[in-house]
Design a protein around this motif. Sequence first.
Motif, mmCIF file in Angstrom:
data_model
loop_
_atom_site.group_PDB
_atom_site.id
_atom_site.type_symbol
_atom_site.label_atom_id
_atom_site.label_comp_id
_atom_site.label_asym_id
_atom_site.label_seq_id
_atom_site.Cartn_x
_atom_site.Cartn_y
_atom_site.Cartn_z
ATOM 1 N N PRO A 165 -12.070 -8.268 3.145
ATOM 2 C CA PRO A 165 -10.908 -7.387 2.969
ATOM 3 C C PRO A 165 -10.985 -6.071 3.739
ATOM 4 O O PRO A 165 -9.949 -5.442 3.981
ATOM 5 N N HIS A 166 -12.188 -5.665 4.158
ATOM 6 C CA HIS A 166 -12.281 -4.389 4.879
ATOM 7 C C HIS A 166 -13.513 -4.443 5.781
ATOM 8 O O HIS A 166 -14.416 -5.274 5.587
ATOM 9 N N PRO A 167 -13.587 -3.570 6.784
ATOM 10 C CA PRO A 167 -14.721 -3.583 7.709
ATOM 11 C C PRO A 167 -16.031 -3.402 6.954
ATOM 12 O O PRO A 167 -16.136 -2.629 6.007
ATOM 13 N N ALA B 52 -3.934 -16.051 13.006
ATOM 14 C CA ALA B 52 -2.529 -15.824 12.662
ATOM 15 C C ALA B 52 -2.393 -15.228 11.266
ATOM 16 O O ALA B 52 -1.586 -14.315 11.045
ATOM 17 N N VAL B 53 -3.174 -15.714 10.310
ATOM 18 C CA VAL B 53 -3.101 -15.180 8.946
ATOM 19 C C VAL B 53 -3.618 -13.742 8.917
ATOM 20 O O VAL B 53 -3.042 -12.879 8.244
ATOM 21 N N SER B 54 -4.676 -13.465 9.650
ATOM 22 C CA SER B 54 -5.191 -12.091 9.702
ATOM 23 C C SER B 54 -4.147 -11.148 10.286
ATOM 24 O O SER B 54 -3.990 -10.005 9.813
ATOM 25 N N LEU C 236 0.898 -6.734 6.189
ATOM 26 C CA LEU C 236 1.064 -6.632 4.740
ATOM 27 C C LEU C 236 0.128 -5.568 4.161
ATOM 28 O O LEU C 236 -0.395 -5.716 3.048
ATOM 29 N N ALA C 237 -0.074 -4.526 4.923
ATOM 30 C CA ALA C 237 -0.869 -3.378 4.475
ATOM 31 C C ALA C 237 -2.318 -3.750 4.212
ATOM 32 O O ALA C 237 -2.996 -3.160 3.370
ATOM 33 N N GLY D 202 3.919 0.173 -3.576
ATOM 34 C CA GLY D 202 3.927 1.079 -2.439
ATOM 35 C C GLY D 202 4.238 0.400 -1.125
ATOM 36 O O GLY D 202 5.111 -0.473 -1.022
ATOM 37 N N LYS D 203 3.502 0.797 -0.083
ATOM 38 C CA LYS D 203 3.745 0.294 1.264
ATOM 39 C C LYS D 203 3.510 -1.220 1.338
ATOM 40 O O LYS D 203 4.217 -1.936 2.042
ATOM 41 N N ALA D 204 2.520 -1.699 0.591
ATOM 42 C CA ALA D 204 2.260 -3.139 0.600
ATOM 43 C C ALA D 204 3.470 -3.905 0.095
ATOM 44 O O ALA D 204 3.811 -4.972 0.616
#
Length: 577
Positions: free
Chosen positions: A435-437, A384-386, A392-393, A484-486
Amino acid sequence: MRIRDLGVIEDAVVELAPGFTVVTGETGAGKTMVVTSLGLLLGGRADPGLVRGGSGRAVVEGRLELPADSPAAQRAVEAGAELDDGALLISRTVSAEGRSRAYVGGRAVPVGLLAELGEDLIAVHGQTDQQRLLRPSRQRGALDRYAGEAVAGPLARYRGVYRSLREVSATLEELTTRARERAQEADLLRFGLDEVAAAEPVAGEDTELAAEAERLGHADALSSAATLAHAALAGDPSEPDSLDAGTLLAQARRALDGVRSHDERLAPLADRLNEVGYLLADVAGDLAGYADDLDADPVRLAAVEERRSVLSHLLRKYGGPENTLAEVLAWAEAGAGRLAELDGDDERIDELGARESALRAELAELAAEVSQARHAAADAFAGAVSAELAELAMPHARVTFRISLLDDPAGIELDGRTVAYGAHGVDEVEVLLAPHPGASPRPIAKGASGGELSRVMLAVEVVFAGADPVPTYLFDEVDAGVGGKAAVEIGRRLAKLAESAQVVVVTHLPQVAAFADRHLVVEKTNDGTVTRSGVKVLNDEERVRELSRMLAGLEDSELGRAHAEELLAAARAPRGR
């Protein structure tokens, strides 16, 4: 909420909306004082340095609307507070000397009560609160809160058994470590009880023996006095011619009997002399009997004194304040009970050892049940948090939980291991973030930047809101380091959170402020203070000007106004809310 003489705020009223309220303003205008005021109302630390210069004290007053059956309302009523038409009035004062006072519902209360109410009323998040999320204990608490009854039920039973185990273990340790002391105490008790039992004292016996010793010690004097008294009353056979009281009394009686017929007033006197004669004869007879019975026996006197010595020894060792044999007998009764208790300790140690083993086995079963429920909740919570982070960008961020056990030789047996345990169970819980793949999951303290941590915390709160919301959330510039978008997505998620709770946000981001239901701006006057008119509720036109200022630094910039209007329109669109 009314704020007086706190920091730069001279006198201001803050009106919060039921949904999403945003607070903005120039740097140093006093936005943080809004957060500080809420903190004071809910038991925060009172800093006398915040009292406005020249003022004796700062005052914060708040009106909280809450159901009468809510835990906070019930706790306030228990403390003597009264609800005002369904609202609870709270006040906090801080003097320049550092004294602090709190009032709830018109009643003076300890500041600690405000903190208790605050736990049920508001969740405060600021830059320092983000650091709390880094603590493993807070992360475990967050997971348990999300799991709800699945963890709360077995964890409550676990804690009950845990408390019982601690009590049994403490008693067992005391009994085993004090074995030598208990043996010495038992020996002393046995010796004393044997002394008392050998003497066989009787309550009051010491008093009777003291009287007998006094009598035997003065037997000759007592006999002589009784004989002389008897002779004075009834005469001494060895001296027939001596006068005695009986002879003189008889003479007086005969004298009156010879003339009583001549005067009736003498008759009563003659009768009284007869009564005296009878009494004198009785006393004389008793004196003769006393003298005959009196025994000046030195053997009996020695026995009495010996017995008194034995009893005096008991009184010195086992008597109480009144120094009586009754107290000695009471000590013996209590000592016998204590000795029975001490003699039964070995049996009790065996019983407690068996009880401790049974409790440890039961605790291990409950710990396994709690741990299993946490593992199940962790997957759902992390998912759910993911999902929230994706909104949230942070679309590629993944949150996971690492739930581990620590070996401890003094712990409990679980799955073939002896593991550490505590009031929370056996699990060590840590939130990991990738935070990223391609990134390896790392503790969020190491794997998240400031802006990412803000979004992780917000995602956690949004997930919580659907299951276990507190009435109010306060965010103090948790969007720092985000733009920005975030920033737009943070505003959108805060608006979503406001659908189920009251949300108050202090921010410098126009993208966040655009989503608010009510926009407050804090403005200083020319002399650098914030007065009652300095905290304003903005209308639509004023919001455009404030958002333009936040965007471009110029309230009347055409480009800034156009961008501000675009932000408001996007926030109000169905997809935004």
